[in-house]
Structures are given as C-alpha cells and as structure tokens.
Design an enzyme around this catalytic site. Sequence first.
Site, mmCIF file in Angstrom:
data_model
loop_
_atom_site.group_PDB
_atom_site.id
_atom_site.type_symbol
_atom_site.label_atom_id
_atom_site.label_comp_id
_atom_site.label_asym_id
_atom_site.label_seq_id
_atom_site.Cartn_x
_atom_site.Cartn_y
_atom_site.Cartn_z
ATOM 1 N N GLU A 106 19.280 80.204 -17.255
ATOM 2 C CA GLU A 106 19.993 78.961 -17.555
ATOM 3 C C GLU A 106 21.068 79.187 -18.616
ATOM 4 O OE1 GLU A 106 16.989 75.981 -18.367
ATOM 5 O OE2 GLU A 106 16.456 75.900 -16.226
ATOM 6 N N GLU A 113 16.258 82.752 -6.932
ATOM 7 C CA GLU A 113 16.449 83.344 -5.598
ATOM 8 C C GLU A 113 17.785 84.081 -5.522
ATOM 9 O OE1 GLU A 113 15.611 80.319 -6.424
ATOM 10 O OE2 GLU A 113 14.396 79.298 -4.927
ATOM 11 N N CYS A 126 16.487 75.483 -3.392
ATOM 12 C CA CYS A 126 17.568 74.490 -3.341
ATOM 13 C C CYS A 126 18.548 74.849 -2.223
ATOM 14 C CB CYS A 126 18.288 74.428 -4.684
ATOM 15 S SG CYS A 126 19.409 75.791 -4.980
HETATM 16 N N1 THU Z 1 15.794 76.619 -9.751
HETATM 17 C C1 THU Z 1 15.617 77.839 -9.157
HETATM 18 O O1 THU Z 1 15.561 78.873 -9.831
HETATM 19 N N2 THU Z 1 15.505 77.874 -7.808
HETATM 20 C C2 THU Z 1 15.594 76.789 -6.990
HETATM 21 O O2 THU Z 1 15.572 76.942 -5.789
HETATM 22 C C3 THU Z 1 15.703 75.446 -7.556
HETATM 23 C C4 THU Z 1 15.852 75.370 -9.030
HETATM 24 C C5 THU Z 1 15.945 76.567 -11.205
HETATM 25 C C6 THU Z 1 17.293 76.122 -11.670
HETATM 26 C C7 THU Z 1 16.970 75.596 -13.044
HETATM 27 O O3 THU Z 1 17.013 76.694 -13.964
HETATM 28 C C8 THU Z 1 15.549 75.101 -12.937
HETATM 29 O O4 THU Z 1 15.026 75.668 -11.743
HETATM 30 C C9 THU Z 1 15.418 73.589 -12.885
HETATM 31 O O5 THU Z 1 16.214 73.061 -11.888
#
Ligand code: THU
Length: 165
Positions: free
Chosen positions: A66, A77, A114
């Site tokens: 992040e 991913e 996502c």
């Molecule tokens: N996140 C992922 O790493 N993969 C996903 O498929 C969905 C969300 C992460 C992004 C962010 O750092 C945290 O999860 C909360 O959304």
Amino acid sequence: MPTENKTIQIHYELHDNLETLPKAFQSLILSARDIALQAYAPYSLFNVGAAILLENGSVVTGNNQENMAFPSGLCAERVAAFYAGAQYPDQKFKAIAISVKAEKFEVDQPLAPCGSCRQSLLEYELKQNELIDIFLSGQTGPVIHIKGVQSLLPLHFIENRLKKS
Ligand code: THU
C-alpha cells in the site's frame, strides 16, 4: 432479430479445507497464507497473499503493497504475477493461490480477486493458451478451486486487432 436472453454459468469446486487437494496445491495455499503475513498494508490492515506455481515447479509469491497516496499501491496478485512475468517470461503459470489475513477480524472464508487483478491474470492465461488453476481461501476454512481466470471474468475485454500484425 428478437432479443435473446443468455445466461453465463461458472463452475467451481468447494473444498471443506485444503486436505482434499493434491499436495502441491496444499503447499501453494500455505505459501499464499504465509506471504500474506508480510504484506505492507498499514492503511487497510487487510493483508493479502498470492503464490504462483510455474511450470518449472518454482513458486513466486507476492503480497499487497500500500501507499499513502492510495491508488499508488498494488494488490498481492499483481505483485506476484508481474514479478513472475519479469523473472520467468517463458514460464507458464500453472496455478495461483490467494489468501487473506485481516488484522481486526478472522477471515475464514475465501476472498475473490478484484477486477483489475482478474484482467491482469487473464492476460497471462491468454498468452500461454492454458488455463490457470485458482485457489481462494482465508487463513482457515473452505477453499474454492476455479479452473481458469476466464471463469472469473466472463465477457472479458479481448481485442485481437490491438496486436501488431
Ligand atoms: N487487495 C489485494 O491485494 N487483492 C485483491 O484482489 C483485492 C484487494 C488489497 C488492496 C489493498 O491493499 C487491500 O487489499 C484492501 O483493499
């Protein structure tokens, strides 16, 4: 022409836990669970891990990274997929396991990737012309097994004329 009603169905396997899966996939899921623990997620406190099994048997892992300028971070991913693509450009992705660990609550159910990650993973699946096995799970609990990113992203964007001839 009359309007047609169409339905898209996707197929997946639901396992009570990882023990009913082949050993190589169990170990891939454990790698995803482990690497989730090292995520850099100080804003969401939601740690995601991804582990990709390549055809040569190597496992590439990644976790979400992040950033205080929120859109600048990246999902687990894509961290794993882009690293695998960079380091092993000719290796097919056999499987990817995705897992999560939240700091404030217990995740005992699978999480699905996502939309942006689905589109990114689809690119590798189309490039290699072979389906990628996907395993989704929390830190504990049931495991969803989906055969192919295409099942996770029906009616996906594909435009072959974008390729140079
Ligand atoms: N996140 C992922 O790493 N993969 C996903 O498929 C969905 C969300 C992460 C992004 C962010 O750092 C945290 O999860 C909360 O959304």
